[in-house]
Motif scaffolding. Structure first.
Motif, mmCIF file in Angstrom:
data_model
loop_
_atom_site.group_PDB
_atom_site.id
_atom_site.type_symbol
_atom_site.label_atom_id
_atom_site.label_comp_id
_atom_site.label_asym_id
_atom_site.label_seq_id
_atom_site.Cartn_x
_atom_site.Cartn_y
_atom_site.Cartn_z
ATOM 1 N N THR A 12 0.849 -1.188 0.000
ATOM 2 C CA THR A 12 0.000 0.000 0.000
ATOM 3 C C THR A 12 0.891 1.247 0.000
ATOM 4 N N PRO A 13 0.365 2.385 -0.444
ATOM 5 C CA PRO A 13 1.188 3.601 -0.485
ATOM 6 C C PRO A 13 1.727 3.966 0.892
ATOM 7 N N ILE A 14 2.966 4.446 0.914
ATOM 8 C CA ILE A 14 3.581 4.863 2.161
ATOM 9 C C ILE A 14 2.934 6.159 2.643
ATOM 10 N N GLY A 15 2.636 6.208 3.948
ATOM 11 C CA GLY A 15 2.041 7.416 4.518
ATOM 12 C C GLY A 15 0.886 7.062 5.426
ATOM 13 N N GLU A 16 0.226 8.076 5.966
ATOM 14 C CA GLU A 16 -0.897 7.845 6.870
ATOM 15 C C GLU A 16 -2.110 7.364 6.088
ATOM 16 N N GLY A 17 -2.828 6.393 6.681
ATOM 17 C CA GLY A 17 -4.019 5.868 6.037
ATOM 18 C C GLY A 17 -4.745 4.928 6.974
ATOM 19 N N GLY A 18 -5.877 4.435 6.518
ATOM 20 C CA GLY A 18 -6.670 3.528 7.337
ATOM 21 C C GLY A 18 -5.921 2.242 7.644
ATOM 22 N N ILE A 19 -5.346 1.637 6.611
ATOM 23 C CA ILE A 19 -4.577 0.406 6.789
ATOM 24 C C ILE A 19 -3.320 0.453 5.929
ATOM 25 N N GLY A 20 -2.371 -0.377 6.308
ATOM 26 C CA GLY A 20 -1.190 -0.617 5.484
ATOM 27 C C GLY A 20 -1.018 -2.118 5.386
ATOM 28 N N ILE A 21 -0.658 -2.611 4.209
ATOM 29 C CA ILE A 21 -0.587 -4.060 4.003
ATOM 30 C C ILE A 21 0.845 -4.483 3.700
ATOM 31 N N VAL A 22 1.308 -5.481 4.438
ATOM 32 C CA VAL A 22 2.575 -6.135 4.134
ATOM 33 C C VAL A 22 2.244 -7.488 3.520
ATOM 34 N N ARG A 23 2.731 -7.713 2.313
ATOM 35 C CA ARG A 23 2.438 -8.952 1.585
ATOM 36 C C ARG A 23 3.657 -9.868 1.613
ATOM 37 N N ILE A 24 3.408 -11.165 1.872
ATOM 38 C CA ILE A 24 4.459 -12.187 1.870
ATOM 39 C C ILE A 24 4.046 -13.275 0.889
ATOM 40 N N TYR A 79 -2.605 -14.863 -6.087
ATOM 41 C CA TYR A 79 -2.101 -14.003 -7.156
ATOM 42 C C TYR A 79 -0.810 -14.547 -7.754
ATOM 43 N N THR A 80 0.085 -15.055 -6.901
ATOM 44 C CA THR A 80 1.376 -15.554 -7.378
ATOM 45 C C THR A 80 1.384 -17.055 -7.611
ATOM 46 N N ARG A 81 0.289 -17.733 -7.238
ATOM 47 C CA ARG A 81 0.198 -19.193 -7.236
ATOM 48 C C ARG A 81 1.139 -19.840 -6.212
ATOM 49 N N GLN A 82 1.591 -19.036 -5.269
ATOM 50 C CA GLN A 82 2.346 -19.536 -4.130
ATOM 51 C C GLN A 82 1.522 -19.265 -2.868
ATOM 52 N N ASP A 83 1.968 -19.801 -1.736
ATOM 53 C CA ASP A 83 1.343 -19.426 -0.468
ATOM 54 C C ASP A 83 1.542 -17.923 -0.255
ATOM 55 N N VAL A 84 0.463 -17.248 0.130
ATOM 56 C CA VAL A 84 0.514 -15.794 0.327
ATOM 57 C C VAL A 84 -0.082 -15.438 1.679
ATOM 58 N N VAL A 85 0.587 -14.532 2.380
ATOM 59 C CA VAL A 85 0.081 -13.969 3.629
ATOM 60 C C VAL A 85 0.036 -12.456 3.460
ATOM 61 N N GLU A 86 -1.087 -11.855 3.847
ATOM 62 C CA GLU A 86 -1.195 -10.401 3.832
ATOM 63 C C GLU A 86 -1.519 -9.927 5.239
ATOM 64 N N GLY A 91 -2.564 1.942 9.314
ATOM 65 C CA GLY A 91 -1.828 2.755 8.352
ATOM 66 C C GLY A 91 -0.869 3.698 9.051
ATOM 67 N N GLY A 92 0.229 3.978 8.412
ATOM 68 C CA GLY A 92 1.234 4.857 8.988
ATOM 69 C C GLY A 92 2.614 4.309 8.705
#
Length: 458
Positions: A12-24, A79-86, A91-92
């Motif tokens: 997600t875009p860097i900066g203040e917001g409702g949520i931020g997502i780290v994708r693995i 999305y990647t056809r691999q195991d994914v964790v989000e 946000g922040g």
């Protein structure tokens, strides 16, 4: 680039917001999550495509980093056809960055630009033209560019390319069988059948090539440069089109000294309006540089709006600017018609269509909108062909030209009565060029050039 690594990134875009997502994404996704996520249920018991509440914990000291929601998706239905964790954090900058740092400390590698989408391509979830549509979708500026990107992402272009390829592969396979196994009973192809297949393929490719100019405009926007001498209303026009006071407007000549660029939406087409410094002879160094920049931008323009002040007679400077506009795509905009008209604007009819307007009252702006659109698309319905919204990019165009040249060479070879071996060589060239569009045939260099345009989280 190792596809077996487990990668991570902020999506997600860097900066203040409702949520931020780290994708693995990768084989160690759950294992890494288990080291930093504290929740009611054991991580390794999670079912695919479920969401879980808990806390991100620093495994070094047990300190709570953030309260989060975690989504787990087991490959290949991701999305990647691999195991994914989000990991959905607050946000922040700080909480998201700390969660990312922990995933890296626990065994993940920071993803390279576009690596998630690259994995989707390599693992067969999407082809290369669909991967390109992802970045076009992210960067789309209007509804029409959005529709075009979605259609390509759904496989609209891929289907067209694959249809042509299958036709040519069938012809190629038959010719190869005739060449390799002459003693077997392989039904010979009639001359008319070969020419028919090649002609049909050329026609389809030519239709696709016709979409390039429109596709370029929808992706990059139409460059419209406003030019004229000082105080004719160029900055006022920009403000009127934007419906906000973006440019400074005064009665002092030479107020605009630099180039101002802003996007507007005209009938679904992204238009980059470029306000330039007024062109005149000046000894002011800064203004002089602005004038030089204005003239440079003429060469980059898809369309030039040449503004004149209709409330005063045309003068030597107006006619001097006309010399720069010969042979270019120009609309003449006679401004300030709310005042008494004194300019003989008919003198300018030779360089482009004339539109009268008042940036003060707004009169004539709708006519300008229509004129800009019609000047570019010449009244055509740009979604009238190919099912509505398939538009190729520069890479596609280059490969389609290569394919069509190879097919025309096939026809020439055939007309000269040369053996079918020569026809099959050109056919193979055409098929490979088409295959590069969808990624069936592609080099690492091409992949890097495409995916380097992506942000790291995609």
């Amino acid at each position: 680039m190792n596809m077996d690594d487990t990668i991570c990134a902020i999506s997600t875009p860097i900066g203040e917001g409702g949520i931020g997502i780290v994708r693995i994404s990768g084989p160690q996704s759950l294992e890494i999550l288990s080291k930093i996520f504290s929740a009611k249920n054991r991580v390794f018991n999670y079912k695919s495509h479920t969401i879980h509440h808990g806390f991100i914990i620093d495994p070094q000291d047990g300190r709570v980093i953030d309260e989060v929601l975690v989504m787990y998706m087991k490959g290949p239905k991701t999305y990647t056809r691999q195991d994914v964790v989000e990991i959905n954090c607050h946000g922040g900058l700080i909480p998201v960055k700390k969660v990312l740092d922990l995933t890296i400390a626990c065994g993940a590698r920071l993803a390279e630009p576009g690596e998630f989408t690259l994995r989707a391509f390599i693992n067969g979830r999407i082809d290369l033209s669909q991967a390109e549509a992802v970045i076009d979708l992210i960067r789309s500026k209007t509804d029409l560019s959005h529709i075009a990107s979605v259609n390509q992402l759904k496989g609209g272009l891929s289907d067209k390319i694959n249809d042509i390829m299958q036709r040519l592969l069938g012809l190629y396979g038959h010719i190869e069988a005739l060449n390799d196994f002459p003693e077997d009973e392989v039904d010979p192809l009639g001359d008319e059948t070969i020419i028919e297949v090649i002609d049909a393929s050329i026609n389809e490719i030519e239709k696709l090539l016709e979409t390039y100019d429109t596709g370029k405009i929808l992706r990059e926007g139409l460059n419209v440069v406003i030019i004229g001498k000082p105080n004719v209303g160029k900055s006022s026009l920009l403000n009127a089109l934007l419906k906000e006071n973006r440019a400074i407007v005064t009665d002092v000549p030479g107020t605009t000294r630099d180039i101002i660029e802003e996007y507007i939406n005209i009938k679904g087409v992204p238009v980059k309006i470029i306000d330039t410094a007024g062109i005149r002879r000046t000894e002011d160094i800064v203004e002089k540089i602005g004038v030089e920049k204005s003239l440079e931008y003429l060469n980059k323009a898809d369309l030039i709006v040449f503004m004149v002040d209709a409330s005063i007679p045309l003068d030597e400077l107006d006619m001097e600017i006309v010399k720069y506009l010969e042979g270019r795509n120009v609309i003449v905009l006679a401004n300030k018609i709310d005042l008494t008209i004194k300019a003989d604007i008919r003198k300018l009819s030779s360089i482009g269509d004339i539109i009268t307007t008042s940036t003060k009252t707004g009169e004539g702006l709708n006519v300008l909108y229509d004129a800009i659109y019609d000047r570019v698309f010449k009244g055509k319905n740009i979604f009238g062909d190919l099912g509505g919204s398939i538009f190729i990019n520069a890479r596609h165009r280059s490969l389609l030209l290569k394919a069509i040249n190879a097919l025309k060479s096939c026809e020439k070879t055939f007309d000269q009565g040369l053996p079918l071996d020569f026809v099959s060589i050109d056919l193979r060239t055409a098929i490979d060029a088409l295959g590069e569009i969808t990624g069936q045939v592609v080099s690492d260099e091409v992949l890097h050039s495409i995916f380097d345009r992506f942000c790291i989280g995609k």
